[in-house]
Motif scaffolding. Structure first.
Motif, PDB file in Angstrom:
ATOM      1  N   UNK A 169       0.803  -1.218   0.000  1.00  0.00           N
ATOM      2  CA  UNK A 169       0.000   0.000   0.000  1.00  0.00           C
ATOM      3  C   UNK A 169       0.836   1.267   0.000  1.00  0.00           C
ATOM      4  N   UNK A 170       2.113   1.135   0.330  1.00  0.00           N
ATOM      5  CA  UNK A 170       2.994   2.304   0.341  1.00  0.00           C
ATOM      6  C   UNK A 170       3.354   2.666  -1.106  1.00  0.00           C
ATOM      7  N   UNK A 171       3.142   3.933  -1.509  1.00  0.00           N
ATOM      8  CA  UNK A 171       3.531   4.322  -2.874  1.00  0.00           C
ATOM      9  C   UNK A 171       5.046   4.231  -3.059  1.00  0.00           C
ATOM     10  N   UNK A 172       5.463   3.971  -4.290  1.00  0.00           N
ATOM     11  CA  UNK A 172       6.882   3.837  -4.610  1.00  0.00           C
ATOM     12  C   UNK A 172       7.221   4.883  -5.667  1.00  0.00           C
ATOM     13  N   UNK A 173       8.255   5.698  -5.419  1.00  0.00           N
ATOM     14  CA  UNK A 173       8.598   6.753  -6.362  1.00  0.00           C
ATOM     15  C   UNK A 173       9.660   6.279  -7.347  1.00  0.00           C
ATOM     16  N   UNK A 174       9.414   6.519  -8.628  1.00  0.00           N
ATOM     17  CA  UNK A 174      10.389   6.142  -9.660  1.00  0.00           C
ATOM     18  C   UNK A 174      11.737   6.803  -9.347  1.00  0.00           C
ATOM     19  N   UNK A 175      12.794   6.018  -9.294  1.00  0.00           N
ATOM     20  CA  UNK A 175      14.090   6.583  -8.893  1.00  0.00           C
ATOM     21  C   UNK A 175      14.846   7.254 -10.037  1.00  0.00           C
ATOM     22  N   UNK A 176      15.692   8.185  -9.666  1.00  0.00           N
ATOM     23  CA  UNK A 176      16.732   8.669 -10.553  1.00  0.00           C
ATOM     24  C   UNK A 176      17.941   7.757 -10.408  1.00  0.00           C
ATOM     25  N   UNK A 177      18.775   7.721 -11.433  1.00  0.00           N
ATOM     26  CA  UNK A 177      19.969   6.906 -11.300  1.00  0.00           C
ATOM     27  C   UNK A 177      20.948   7.179 -12.415  1.00  0.00           C
ATOM     28  N   UNK A 178      22.130   6.626 -12.262  1.00  0.00           N
ATOM     29  CA  UNK A 178      23.126   6.723 -13.328  1.00  0.00           C
ATOM     30  C   UNK A 178      22.877   5.574 -14.306  1.00  0.00           C
ATOM     31  N   UNK A 179      22.627   5.946 -15.549  1.00  0.00           N
ATOM     32  CA  UNK A 179      22.356   4.931 -16.578  1.00  0.00           C
ATOM     33  C   UNK A 179      23.208   5.232 -17.809  1.00  0.00           C
ATOM     34  N   UNK A 180      23.456   4.197 -18.583  1.00  0.00           N
ATOM     35  CA  UNK A 180      24.234   4.399 -19.803  1.00  0.00           C
ATOM     36  C   UNK A 180      23.434   3.863 -20.982  1.00  0.00           C
ATOM     37  N   UNK A 379       6.000  -2.414 -21.700  1.00  0.00           N
ATOM     38  CA  UNK A 379       7.289  -3.104 -21.674  1.00  0.00           C
ATOM     39  C   UNK A 379       7.843  -3.089 -20.266  1.00  0.00           C
ATOM     40  N   UNK A 380       7.762  -1.897 -19.625  1.00  0.00           N
ATOM     41  CA  UNK A 380       8.116  -1.750 -18.218  1.00  0.00           C
ATOM     42  C   UNK A 380       6.987  -0.948 -17.551  1.00  0.00           C
ATOM     43  N   UNK A 381       7.154  -0.618 -16.268  1.00  0.00           N
ATOM     44  CA  UNK A 381       6.057   0.048 -15.552  1.00  0.00           C
ATOM     45  C   UNK A 381       5.981   1.520 -15.920  1.00  0.00           C
ATOM     46  N   UNK A 382       4.736   2.023 -16.010  1.00  0.00           N
ATOM     47  CA  UNK A 382       4.490   3.439 -16.261  1.00  0.00           C
ATOM     48  C   UNK A 382       4.026   4.096 -14.965  1.00  0.00           C
ATOM     49  N   UNK A 383       4.208   5.408 -14.868  1.00  0.00           N
ATOM     50  CA  UNK A 383       3.734   6.142 -13.690  1.00  0.00           C
ATOM     51  C   UNK A 383       2.239   5.890 -13.487  1.00  0.00           C
ATOM     52  N   UNK A 384       1.848   5.674 -12.245  1.00  0.00           N
ATOM     53  CA  UNK A 384       0.439   5.417 -11.934  1.00  0.00           C
ATOM     54  C   UNK A 384       0.063   3.943 -11.950  1.00  0.00           C
ATOM     55  N   UNK A 401      -4.334 -18.038   2.614  1.00  0.00           N
ATOM     56  CA  UNK A 401      -4.071 -16.846   1.815  1.00  0.00           C
ATOM     57  C   UNK A 401      -2.959 -15.999   2.411  1.00  0.00           C
ATOM     58  N   UNK A 402      -2.273 -15.300   1.526  1.00  0.00           N
ATOM     59  CA  UNK A 402      -1.223 -14.363   1.957  1.00  0.00           C
ATOM     60  C   UNK A 402      -1.717 -12.924   1.972  1.00  0.00           C
ATOM     61  N   UNK A 403      -2.986 -12.712   1.552  1.00  0.00           N
ATOM     62  CA  UNK A 403      -3.414 -11.332   1.346  1.00  0.00           C
ATOM     63  C   UNK A 403      -2.720 -10.783   0.112  1.00  0.00           C
ATOM     64  N   UNK A 404      -2.542  -9.472   0.048  1.00  0.00           N
ATOM     65  CA  UNK A 404      -1.967  -8.846  -1.139  1.00  0.00           C
ATOM     66  C   UNK A 404      -0.717  -8.054  -0.800  1.00  0.00           C
ATOM     67  N   UNK A 405       0.143  -7.949  -1.801  1.00  0.00           N
ATOM     68  CA  UNK A 405       1.309  -7.072  -1.699  1.00  0.00           C
ATOM     69  C   UNK A 405       1.223  -6.106  -2.867  1.00  0.00           C
ATOM     70  N   UNK A 406       0.858  -4.869  -2.570  1.00  0.00           N
ATOM     71  CA  UNK A 406       0.491  -3.924  -3.612  1.00  0.00           C
ATOM     72  C   UNK A 406       1.312  -2.639  -3.499  1.00  0.00           C
ATOM     73  N   UNK A 407       1.572  -2.022  -4.637  1.00  0.00           N
ATOM     74  CA  UNK A 407       2.263  -0.737  -4.621  1.00  0.00           C
ATOM     75  C   UNK A 407       2.007   0.013  -5.914  1.00  0.00           C
ATOM     76  N   UNK A 408       1.865   1.332  -5.811  1.00  0.00           N
ATOM     77  CA  UNK A 408       1.621   2.181  -6.988  1.00  0.00           C
ATOM     78  C   UNK A 408       2.863   3.014  -7.277  1.00  0.00           C
ATOM     79  N   UNK A 409       3.239   3.051  -8.560  1.00  0.00           N
ATOM     80  CA  UNK A 409       4.435   3.789  -8.975  1.00  0.00           C
ATOM     81  C   UNK A 409       4.111   5.271  -9.163  1.00  0.00           C
ATOM     82  N   UNK A 410       4.795   6.125  -8.403  1.00  0.00           N
ATOM     83  CA  UNK A 410       4.634   7.576  -8.516  1.00  0.00           C
ATOM     84  C   UNK A 410       5.687   8.115  -9.488  1.00  0.00           C
ATOM     85  N   UNK A 411       5.394   9.262 -10.141  1.00  0.00           N
ATOM     86  CA  UNK A 411       6.385   9.824 -11.057  1.00  0.00           C
ATOM     87  C   UNK A 411       7.669  10.200 -10.318  1.00  0.00           C
ATOM     88  N   UNK A 412       8.778  10.199 -11.046  1.00  0.00           N
ATOM     89  CA  UNK A 412      10.050  10.623 -10.459  1.00  0.00           C
ATOM     90  C   UNK A 412       9.942  12.067  -9.990  1.00  0.00           C
TER      91      UNK A 412
END
Ligand code: MN
Length: 417
Positions: A169-180, A379-384, A401-412
């Motif tokens: 239930x905790x929102x997850x923010x798209x991270x910044x990072x070093x990419x090539x 292809x990969x996750x989009x914001x929201x 049952x394990x219940x659910x493990x849920x999270x929503x991706x917030x914009x960077x």
């Protein structure tokens, strides 16, 4: 084993993941209230913290449920674990002599918010799924180097960050990072464009160790299991992972489901690991079945749209059990603590529909996934996007049952710093 009946009517249907056979442990709070330890039964929770505070529990010499987490109880050890479970089965069973006494301590799950069920001491993530390791290795290094030479000989893992573990239930923010980027000469700083989930199960260490333990001892140290989503930034991972493995790619967040399903509840569902493709050293050999027959699925819901189930698999697809992982973890003498969390690694089956990450489902973005319920393509996750992991062991007329493990991706965030 058959359904065990409870006086809590909602626990007696096959749809409920929380029958008397299960009795998972969690931590909940009313709005603005303090964190209480509770046991799920049907759509209700038995408030153990309130029961103990009113001196109505009377099972243990000291207070164990007044600290907003299950660590103190876990530290009491297997005899205490069995004692509480025995008492709960009697107290919540259909002919309970204390039903009237317990009724004031029942709380509707819909009325409370779930929190992390225990204080995470340390977090380790493994890589114990054969199909996942082969799929990812093929994409990162090519099919001839897919499986590293050590992989069939020991569970591969890395030390993660306990601070990154959050409850469902905790929102997850798209991270910044070093990419090539593939077409660039130099790396850039940017929001991850290949952000992903990983379908895993987390094993919770309930007893400490101070030296190497056997696989059998490791199994007895495990208190219970949760669903675990190891959020992963694939573009950051591809650039950073050599020579020391994942680092920033896996440090944004790790979500877990709020209910600890105990080892005792899963006992009827034990299952062996798949046939060995080569002999294991004796210290890694299992004395009995140490996986569990747990059906797992992943659902993806774009913001404001319908949810599509994008993967279905089973814990039995793992090559190494959590007990084997834990035994290997202690081989060096590494002490384990109460509250340590061990992720299994992504659980992918052999078919495309059983792959436990977007990286595999879309084959690195080369085969985008269509989501019929929303008409979207991924292809990969989009914001929201909301990713929800689900899991259950299925018995005759009941489910664990394990219940659910849920999270929503917030914009960077607008800038990295
Ligand atoms: Mn992982």
């Amino acid at each position: 084993m058959a359904l065990m009946k409870s006086w809590v009517a909602s626990a007696n249907s096959e749809e409920s993941g929380f029958p008397l056979n299960n009795l998972p442990y969690g931590v909940f709070a009313h709005a603005g209230g303090s964190a209480h330890c509770g046991v799920a039964i049907g759509d209700q929770i038995l408030d153990l913290t309130a029961l103990e505070a009113a001196s109505q529990l009377g099972l243990f010499d000291t207070r164990l449920f007044d600290r907003g987490g299950w660590n103190a109880f876990m530290a009491e050890g297997p005899e205490a674990w069995a004692k509480l479970r025995r008492w709960l089965i009697g107290a919540l069973g259909e002919n309970s002599p204390i039903q009237a006494l317990l009724e004031p301590y029942m709380v509707a799950q819909s009325a409370v918010t779930m929190q992390l069920p225990f204080q995470i001491s340390e977090f380790t993530d493994f890589y114990a799924g054969r199909h996942h390791a082969e799929n990812v290795g093929t994409m990162f290094r090519g099919p001839e180097n897919a499986l590293p030479p050590n992989w069939l000989n020991m569970p591969i893992g890395y030390n993660g960050r306990a601070s990154s573990v959050v409850v469902s239930g905790t929102p997850v923010r798209r991270p910044w990072g070093q990419v090539k980027p593939a077409d660039a000469d130099a790396p850039i700083l940017a929001p991850s464009r290949r952000f992903d989930f990983e379908l895993e199960i987390g094993a919770i260490v309930g007893q400490p160790s101070s030296g190497p333990v056997t696989v059998a001892e490791a199994d007895r140290m495990i208190f219970g299991y949760v669903l675990l989503n190891d959020w992963s930034a694939r573009d950051i991972q591809a650039w950073e992972y050599q020579p020391l493995g994942p680092f920033q790619a896996k440090a944004t967040a790790t979500s877990i489901s709020p209910w600890i399903v105990t080892r005792a509840a899963l006992e009827p569902f034990r299952a062996p690991t798949p046939p060995r493709e080569g002999p294991l050293l004796p210290y890694l050999q299992e004395p009995g079945p140490m996986l569990y027959d747990i059906d797992l699925e992943v659902a993806l819901r774009p913001e404001g749209k319908g949810e599509t189930t994008i993967a279905r698999t089973n814990m039995r697809a793992l090559y190494y059990s959590p007990a084997q992982q834990l035994a290997h973890h202690t081989l060096s003498g590494c002490p384990m603590r109460v509250g340590d969390l061990l992720g299994t690694g992504t659980i992918s089956g052999p078919e495309r529909e059983s792959r436990g990450s977007m990286l595999e489902l879309s084959w690195g973005g080369k085969e985008p996934l269509t989501l019929p319920e929303s008409g979207e393509v991924r292809s990969f996750l989009e914001d929201g996007d909301t990713v929800t992991l689900k899991g259950a062991a299925r018995g005759a007329g009941y489910r664990i049952g394990f219940g659910e493990c849920s999270g929503t991706l917030m914009p960077a965030s607008p800038a990295a710093s």
